[in-house]
Design a protein around this motif. Structure first.
Motif, PDB file in Angstrom:
ATOM      1  N   GLY A  40     -48.282  71.827 135.673  1.00 53.78           N
ATOM      2  CA  GLY A  40     -47.468  72.439 134.556  1.00 53.78           C
ATOM      3  C   GLY A  40     -46.865  72.186 133.300  1.00 53.78           C
ATOM      4  O   GLY A  40     -46.534  72.986 132.012  1.00 53.78           O
ATOM      5  N   THR A  41     -46.776  71.323 133.292  1.00 48.63           N
ATOM      6  CA  THR A  41     -46.174  70.204 132.646  1.00 48.63           C
ATOM      7  C   THR A  41     -47.636  69.437 131.294  1.00 48.63           C
ATOM      8  O   THR A  41     -46.281  68.679 129.965  1.00 48.63           O
ATOM      9  N   GLY A  42     -48.274  69.602 131.277  1.00 45.76           N
ATOM     10  CA  GLY A  42     -49.005  69.152 130.986  1.00 45.76           C
ATOM     11  C   GLY A  42     -49.538  67.288 130.791  1.00 45.76           C
ATOM     12  O   GLY A  42     -49.868  66.845 129.331  1.00 45.76           O
ATOM     13  N   LYS A  43     -49.361  66.962 131.567  1.00 40.86           N
ATOM     14  CA  LYS A  43     -50.277  66.181 132.283  1.00 40.86           C
ATOM     15  C   LYS A  43     -51.301  65.514 131.464  1.00 40.86           C
ATOM     16  O   LYS A  43     -51.950  64.058 130.938  1.00 40.86           O
ATOM     17  N   MET A  92     -40.526  62.941 115.989  1.00 45.59           N
ATOM     18  CA  MET A  92     -41.638  62.948 116.771  1.00 45.59           C
ATOM     19  C   MET A  92     -41.500  64.195 117.214  1.00 45.59           C
ATOM     20  O   MET A  92     -41.400  64.109 118.659  1.00 45.59           O
ATOM     21  N   THR A  93     -41.808  65.356 116.539  1.00 44.54           N
ATOM     22  CA  THR A  93     -41.502  66.567 117.822  1.00 44.54           C
ATOM     23  C   THR A  93     -42.991  67.146 117.998  1.00 44.54           C
ATOM     24  O   THR A  93     -42.147  68.380 118.820  1.00 44.54           O
ATOM     25  N   GLU A  94     -43.841  66.691 117.182  1.00 44.56           N
ATOM     26  CA  GLU A  94     -44.731  68.242 116.711  1.00 44.56           C
ATOM     27  C   GLU A  94     -46.417  66.899 117.489  1.00 44.56           C
ATOM     28  O   GLU A  94     -45.739  66.102 116.633  1.00 44.56           O
ATOM     29  N   PHE A  95     -47.300  67.969 117.314  1.00 47.57           N
ATOM     30  CA  PHE A  95     -48.139  67.751 117.453  1.00 47.57           C
ATOM     31  C   PHE A  95     -48.844  66.358 116.285  1.00 47.57           C
ATOM     32  O   PHE A  95     -49.493  65.418 116.584  1.00 47.57           O
ATOM     33  N   LEU A  96     -48.702  67.134 114.891  1.00 50.43           N
ATOM     34  CA  LEU A  96     -49.206  67.013 113.867  1.00 50.43           C
ATOM     35  C   LEU A  96     -48.186  64.957 113.341  1.00 50.43           C
ATOM     36  O   LEU A  96     -49.375  64.634 113.222  1.00 50.43           O
ATOM     37  N   PRO A 137     -45.351  68.944 121.854  1.00 51.91           N
ATOM     38  CA  PRO A 137     -45.737  68.568 122.572  1.00 51.91           C
ATOM     39  C   PRO A 137     -44.568  68.493 123.949  1.00 51.91           C
ATOM     40  O   PRO A 137     -43.864  68.479 123.660  1.00 51.91           O
ATOM     41  N   THR A 138     -45.075  68.805 125.072  1.00 47.40           N
ATOM     42  CA  THR A 138     -44.137  68.348 126.479  1.00 47.40           C
ATOM     43  C   THR A 138     -43.640  66.820 126.159  1.00 47.40           C
ATOM     44  O   THR A 138     -44.225  65.904 125.709  1.00 47.40           O
ATOM     45  N   PRO A 139     -42.160  66.918 127.307  1.00 52.44           N
ATOM     46  CA  PRO A 139     -41.617  65.338 127.562  1.00 52.44           C
ATOM     47  C   PRO A 139     -42.530  64.932 128.221  1.00 52.44           C
ATOM     48  O   PRO A 139     -42.588  63.772 127.019  1.00 52.44           O
ATOM     49  N   ILE A 140     -43.510  64.979 128.779  1.00 52.64           N
ATOM     50  CA  ILE A 140     -44.680  64.454 129.296  1.00 52.64           C
ATOM     51  C   ILE A 140     -45.588  63.320 128.576  1.00 52.64           C
ATOM     52  O   ILE A 140     -46.141  62.776 128.157  1.00 52.64           O
TER      53      ILE A 140
END
Length: 108
Positions: free
Chosen positions: A49-52, A1-5, A25-28
């Protein structure tokens, strides 16, 4: 699961993410979104800056998009608390961006 889709977010949210050029998506986000989508509570810590914000905003918007009952007039369905007005404005702008294809109102 490495894409937003692959996260199975509602189509309007996936469309907004694609419009912003977000594909991975970022790791978080990758760790947090499935947990929050399942309805469980989560405490996440990551650097600036990590997408929290997206890590919690996307599942919230997804849940709101799937609600079948309309919101009560002049009511809030979500309350996000932030330590500063500046951060609150940044979070609100993220909700507007990710939820731009949903019929939602965001107020700060």
């Amino acid at each position: 699961m490495t894409e937003f889709l692959n996260l199975n977010l509602a189509e309007p949210i996936a469309k907004a993410l694609a419009g912003e050029g977000y594909t991975k998506p970022t790791p978080i986000q990758l760790q947090a979104i499935p947990i929050v989508l399942s309805g469980r509570d989560l405490l996440g810590i990551a650097q600036t800056g990590t997408g929290k914000t997206a890590a919690f905003a996307l599942p919230i918007l997804d849940r709101l998009s799937r609600e079948t009952q309309p919101a009560k007039r002049r009511s809030a369905r979500v309350l996000v608390l932030a330590p500063t007005r500046e951060l609150a404005e940044q979070i609100a702008e993220s909700f507007r961006t990710y939820g731009r294809f949903l019929k939602l109102t965001v107020a700060t």
